[in-house]
Scaffold this active site. Structure first.
Site, PDB file in Angstrom:
ATOM      1  N   TYR A 110     -38.702-119.457  17.670  1.00  0.00           N
ATOM      2  CA  TYR A 110     -39.821-118.495  17.651  1.00  0.00           C
ATOM      3  C   TYR A 110     -41.013-118.957  16.807  1.00  0.00           C
ATOM      4  CZ  TYR A 110     -36.278-115.514  19.739  1.00  0.00           C
ATOM      5  OH  TYR A 110     -35.318-115.006  20.578  1.00  0.00           O
ATOM      6  N   ARG A 155     -33.105-120.153  28.784  1.00  0.00           N
ATOM      7  CA  ARG A 155     -32.121-119.802  27.761  1.00  0.00           C
ATOM      8  C   ARG A 155     -30.857-119.206  28.412  1.00  0.00           C
ATOM      9  NH1 ARG A 155     -34.971-116.735  22.952  1.00  0.00           N
ATOM     10  NH2 ARG A 155     -32.940-117.200  21.991  1.00  0.00           N
ATOM     11  N   ALA A 191     -34.951-108.031  22.699  1.00  0.00           N
ATOM     12  CA  ALA A 191     -33.692-107.954  23.449  1.00  0.00           C
ATOM     13  C   ALA A 191     -33.656-106.768  24.416  1.00  0.00           C
ATOM     14  CB  ALA A 191     -32.529-107.874  22.470  1.00  0.00           C
ATOM     15  N   ASN A 238     -43.733-107.072  24.068  1.00  0.00           N
ATOM     16  CA  ASN A 238     -42.598-107.974  23.943  1.00  0.00           C
ATOM     17  C   ASN A 238     -41.435-107.099  23.487  1.00  0.00           C
ATOM     18  OD1 ASN A 238     -40.619-109.775  23.348  1.00  0.00           O
ATOM     19  ND2 ASN A 238     -41.902-111.149  22.123  1.00  0.00           N
ATOM     20  N   PRO A 261     -37.243-105.158  18.821  1.00  0.00           N
ATOM     21  CA  PRO A 261     -36.372-105.471  17.693  1.00  0.00           C
ATOM     22  C   PRO A 261     -36.445-106.925  17.231  1.00  0.00           C
ATOM     23  CG  PRO A 261     -35.093-104.932  19.668  1.00  0.00           C
ATOM     24  CD  PRO A 261     -36.516-104.573  19.951  1.00  0.00           C
ATOM     25  N   ASN A 262     -36.393-107.053  15.924  1.00  0.00           N
ATOM     26  CA  ASN A 262     -36.323-108.343  15.214  1.00  0.00           C
ATOM     27  C   ASN A 262     -37.637-109.130  15.214  1.00  0.00           C
ATOM     28  OD1 ASN A 262     -33.502-108.086  14.501  1.00  0.00           O
ATOM     29  ND2 ASN A 262     -33.107-108.345  16.694  1.00  0.00           N
ATOM     30  N   HIS A 278     -43.065-113.143  26.121  1.00  0.00           N
ATOM     31  CA  HIS A 278     -41.914-113.691  25.387  1.00  0.00           C
ATOM     32  C   HIS A 278     -42.358-114.974  24.716  1.00  0.00           C
ATOM     33  CE1 HIS A 278     -39.375-110.691  26.988  1.00  0.00           C
ATOM     34  NE2 HIS A 278     -39.850-110.942  28.186  1.00  0.00           N
ATOM     35  N   ILE A 279     -42.088-115.065  23.442  1.00  0.00           N
ATOM     36  CA  ILE A 279     -42.490-116.235  22.668  1.00  0.00           C
ATOM     37  C   ILE A 279     -41.733-117.467  23.163  1.00  0.00           C
ATOM     38  CG2 ILE A 279     -42.471-117.205  20.324  1.00  0.00           C
ATOM     39  CD1 ILE A 279     -42.592-114.132  19.428  1.00  0.00           C
ATOM     40  N   GLU A 338     -46.162-108.534  29.937  1.00  0.00           N
ATOM     41  CA  GLU A 338     -44.912-108.844  29.220  1.00  0.00           C
ATOM     42  C   GLU A 338     -45.058-110.213  28.550  1.00  0.00           C
ATOM     43  OE1 GLU A 338     -41.801-109.712  32.014  1.00  0.00           O
ATOM     44  OE2 GLU A 338     -40.201-109.611  30.508  1.00  0.00           O
ATOM     45  N   ARG A 375     -37.445-115.944  11.453  1.00  0.00           N
ATOM     46  CA  ARG A 375     -36.345-115.753  12.401  1.00  0.00           C
ATOM     47  C   ARG A 375     -36.239-116.979  13.304  1.00  0.00           C
ATOM     48  NH1 ARG A 375     -36.760-111.943  17.799  1.00  0.00           N
ATOM     49  NH2 ARG A 375     -34.619-112.298  18.461  1.00  0.00           N
TER      50      ARG A 375
HETATM   51  C1  DQA Z   1     -37.916-112.677  23.044  1.00  0.00           C
HETATM   52  C2  DQA Z   1     -36.779-113.186  23.911  1.00  0.00           C
HETATM   53  C3  DQA Z   1     -35.630-112.197  23.893  1.00  0.00           C
HETATM   54  O1  DQA Z   1     -34.572-112.664  24.702  1.00  0.00           O
HETATM   55  C4  DQA Z   1     -35.118-112.016  22.494  1.00  0.00           C
HETATM   56  O2  DQA Z   1     -34.076-111.060  22.461  1.00  0.00           O
HETATM   57  C5  DQA Z   1     -36.188-111.662  21.527  1.00  0.00           C
HETATM   58  C6  DQA Z   1     -37.468-112.356  21.632  1.00  0.00           C
HETATM   59  C7  DQA Z   1     -39.056-113.710  22.931  1.00  0.00           C
HETATM   60  O3  DQA Z   1     -40.134-113.325  22.483  1.00  0.00           O
HETATM   61  O4  DQA Z   1     -38.882-114.882  23.273  1.00  0.00           O
HETATM   62  O5  DQA Z   1     -35.997-110.871  20.619  1.00  0.00           O
HETATM   63  O6  DQA Z   1     -38.466-111.507  23.652  1.00  0.00           O
END
Ligand code: DQA
Length: 141
Positions: free
Chosen positions: A22, A104, A74, A71, A9-10, A97-98, A95, A17
């Site tokens: 990011y 965090r 959330a 990725n 998502p997102n 994560h950007i 896995e 965003r």
């Molecule tokens: C994320 C980190 C997650 O906590 C967040 O909810 C995202 C992006 C990242 O790529 O850093 O949507 O996966």
């Protein structure tokens, strides 16, 4: 070698965003970089804002793809269903994560999917996707 990149998502909003977290590159730009860097690979991409859709796509990968870059956004921090799907198909997975989730909020410190991935890449920005593909090539060859 066939690899699928799955974004949760997102992540369709990459580039606009929260750019301080990011970055300013869109996923379309990242995919172009990947295609240039690995012209010999068959790379598929799927993004979804829906948990079940991500599960469906992981199941679909069985017998079709040799590696998964995921990725889950959330859903990383909540989804046992995505973890179970990755375990069920048993395809080498990385896995990504950007952002550096380890520095965090507390609620980002748990990753369910990590248990089904042989590597985690965090905090490298969108270059993390390229690093993940390098890791898959190394693992599968
Ligand atoms: C994320 C980190 C997650 O906590 C967040 O909810 C995202 C992006 C990242 O790529 O850093 O949507 O996966």
């Amino acid at each position: 070698m066939r690899i699928v990149i799955l974004n949760g998502p997102n992540l369709n909003l990459l580039g606009r965003r929260e750019p301080a977290i990011y970055g300013t590159r869109s996923m379309e730009q990242v995919l172009l970089d990947i295609q240039h860097a690995y012209p010999e690979l068959h790379i598929a991409y799927h993004q979804s804002n829906h948990e079940g859709d991500l599960v469906d796509n992981i199941q679909f990968a069985y017998g079709v793809f040799d590696g998964i870059v995921i990725n889950p956004g959330a859903y990383t921090h909540t989804s046992i269903a995505i973890l179970d799907a990755l375990k069920a198909v048993d395809i080498p997975a990385v896995e990504v994560h950007i952002s550096d989730v380890s520095s965090r909020e507390d609620f980002r410190q748990i990753s369910y999917v990590r248990n089904a991935c042989f590597k985690t890449i965090c905090g490298k920005g969108t270059d993390g996707y390229l690093e993940a593909i390098d890791a898959l090539i190394e693992k599968v060859k």
